[in-house]
Scaffold this active site. Structure first.
Site, mmCIF file in Angstrom:
data_model
loop_
_atom_site.group_PDB
_atom_site.id
_atom_site.type_symbol
_atom_site.label_atom_id
_atom_site.label_comp_id
_atom_site.label_asym_id
_atom_site.label_seq_id
_atom_site.Cartn_x
_atom_site.Cartn_y
_atom_site.Cartn_z
ATOM 1 N N GLU A 48 0.865 -1.186 0.000
ATOM 2 C CA GLU A 48 0.000 0.000 0.000
ATOM 3 C C GLU A 48 0.902 1.237 0.000
ATOM 4 O O GLU A 48 1.921 1.273 0.681
ATOM 5 C CB GLU A 48 -0.872 -0.003 1.267
ATOM 6 N N LYS A 119 -9.638 1.795 -2.745
ATOM 7 C CA LYS A 119 -9.926 1.310 -1.384
ATOM 8 C C LYS A 119 -11.362 1.659 -1.011
ATOM 9 O O LYS A 119 -11.781 2.813 -1.092
ATOM 10 C CB LYS A 119 -8.944 1.966 -0.417
ATOM 11 N N CYS A 160 -5.638 -3.006 2.574
ATOM 12 C CA CYS A 160 -5.426 -2.834 4.009
ATOM 13 C C CYS A 160 -6.695 -2.904 4.849
ATOM 14 O O CYS A 160 -7.181 -3.987 5.132
ATOM 15 C CB CYS A 160 -4.660 -1.532 4.249
HETATM 16 N N1 LIG Z 1 -3.674 1.608 5.919
HETATM 17 C C1 LIG Z 1 -4.637 1.052 6.594
HETATM 18 O O1 LIG Z 1 -5.753 0.882 6.131
HETATM 19 C C2 LIG Z 1 -4.296 0.632 7.980
HETATM 20 C C3 LIG Z 1 -5.299 -0.314 8.578
HETATM 21 C C4 LIG Z 1 -4.961 -0.671 9.970
HETATM 22 O O2 LIG Z 1 -3.889 -0.386 10.479
HETATM 23 C C5 LIG Z 1 -5.975 -1.397 10.728
HETATM 24 O O3 LIG Z 1 -5.725 -1.605 11.926
HETATM 25 O O4 LIG Z 1 -7.009 -1.775 10.190
#
Ligand SMILES: NC(=O)CCC(=O)C(=O)O
Length: 283
Positions: A48, A119, A160
């Site tokens: 990412e 996303k 993520c």
């Molecule tokens: N970049 C993200 O989306 C981080 C996501 C994250 O850390 C989580 O705990 O969920």
């Protein structure tokens, strides 16, 4: 796309060291993609936000138009030279109306941009005294789910925080995907708590492979990534993982394992859609 039927392929996750110098990030990404390809990888994944530091104050400065920007050009060249599918982590994208997204672009072995995933679930959390992050301060969410075809089977993409929403992976599995790939950057609070647990859960629930790819950790940056890029098999077992420094991890994706796991524990044919809805029928 080839008409050969494959029983396995090698997947690589590049846990890239990301700096504030975009050109250096792109050069490094391309050179690591070619290294992974020399080592036999046929599907190569970046983290990412691989061309920019991760943080809401950086997204606008590093954002690019897709497909006109330099990151797409570099990844397209890299995929073509590597003769591999490249899942280009994510970059901040600016659309024609000026809106920003956190977007993953995917390339085939000839360097064609075949799909992009914006996303869907923005990372907006507040754990008092530990971490507050609001992607929605600058980003807009995507509005569709994404899967793409490879020579080896269909693969789903999430970015993520998307991994926390089991519906996405479930829909991908029921639509025939062999794997879900999540470029991601967890942090030093939620990383140790949930990073591994979530990906093993997504793999086990759906009896397919899950790969996650993080940036390397940089304690001088404003956001400290957890690292630990990982590949998990359809039985929920980790088959490859990294620590937190720059590294490339490799996993053999044995497609028989999906079949065997589903034969031995046939949950996918034992569902009770008379008692709860089949969410894959939703879209
Ligand atoms: N970049 C993200 O989306 C981080 C996501 C994250 O850390 C989580 O705990 O969920």
């Amino acid at each position: 796309m080839s008409s050969t039927t494959y029983s396995s392929f090698k997947l690589a996750c590049i846990q890239l060291k990301v700096t504030s110098d975009k050109s250096a990030n792109l050069i490094n990404a391309k050179s690591k993609i070619l290294e992974a390809s020399r080592n036999g990888a046929k599907v190569i994944v970046l983290p990412e936000c691989f061309n920019s530091p991760y943080g809401t104050k950086y997204f606008s400065e590093y954002a690019e138009n897709i497909p006109q920007g330099e990151s797409v050009k570099t990844l397209s060249e890299a995929a073509k030279e590597a003769k591999a599918f490249v899942v280009g982590g994510s970059i901040p994208e600016r659309d024609s109306s000026g809106k920003l997204y956190n977007t993953c672009t995917v390339y085939d072995t000839e360097g064609n941009l075949i799909v992009k995933h914006r996303k869907v679930h923005l990372f907006d959390i507040d754990i008092p005294g530990m971490i507050k992050f609001q992607e929605s301060e600058t980003l807009s969410p995507g509005s569709s789910l994404t899967q793409f075809e490879t020579d080896y089977g269909k693969i789903g993409i999430g970015i993520c925080y998307d991994m926390r929403f089991p519906e996405m992976a479930m829909i991908a599995a029921r639509k025939g995907c062999i794997a879900m790939i999540y470029p991601g950057a967890f942090n030093l609070t939620t990383g140790p708590l949930h990073w591994e647990l979530l990906q093993r859960a997504r793999a086990l629930d759906n009896q397919f492979f899950v790969a996650t790819c993080s940036p390397a950790r940089d304690m001088k940056s404003t956001y400290n990534a957890w690292g630990h890029s990982t590949v998990t098999d359809p039985n929920g077992q980790i088959v490859a993982t990294a620590e937190h420094d720059e590294a490339i991890i490799y996993a053999d994706i044995d497609l028989e394992k999906i079949k065997q796991t589903r034969q031995m524990i046939p949950v996918s044919s034992q569902r009770r859609f008379d008692l709860y809805p089949d969410i894959s029928a939703h879209k």
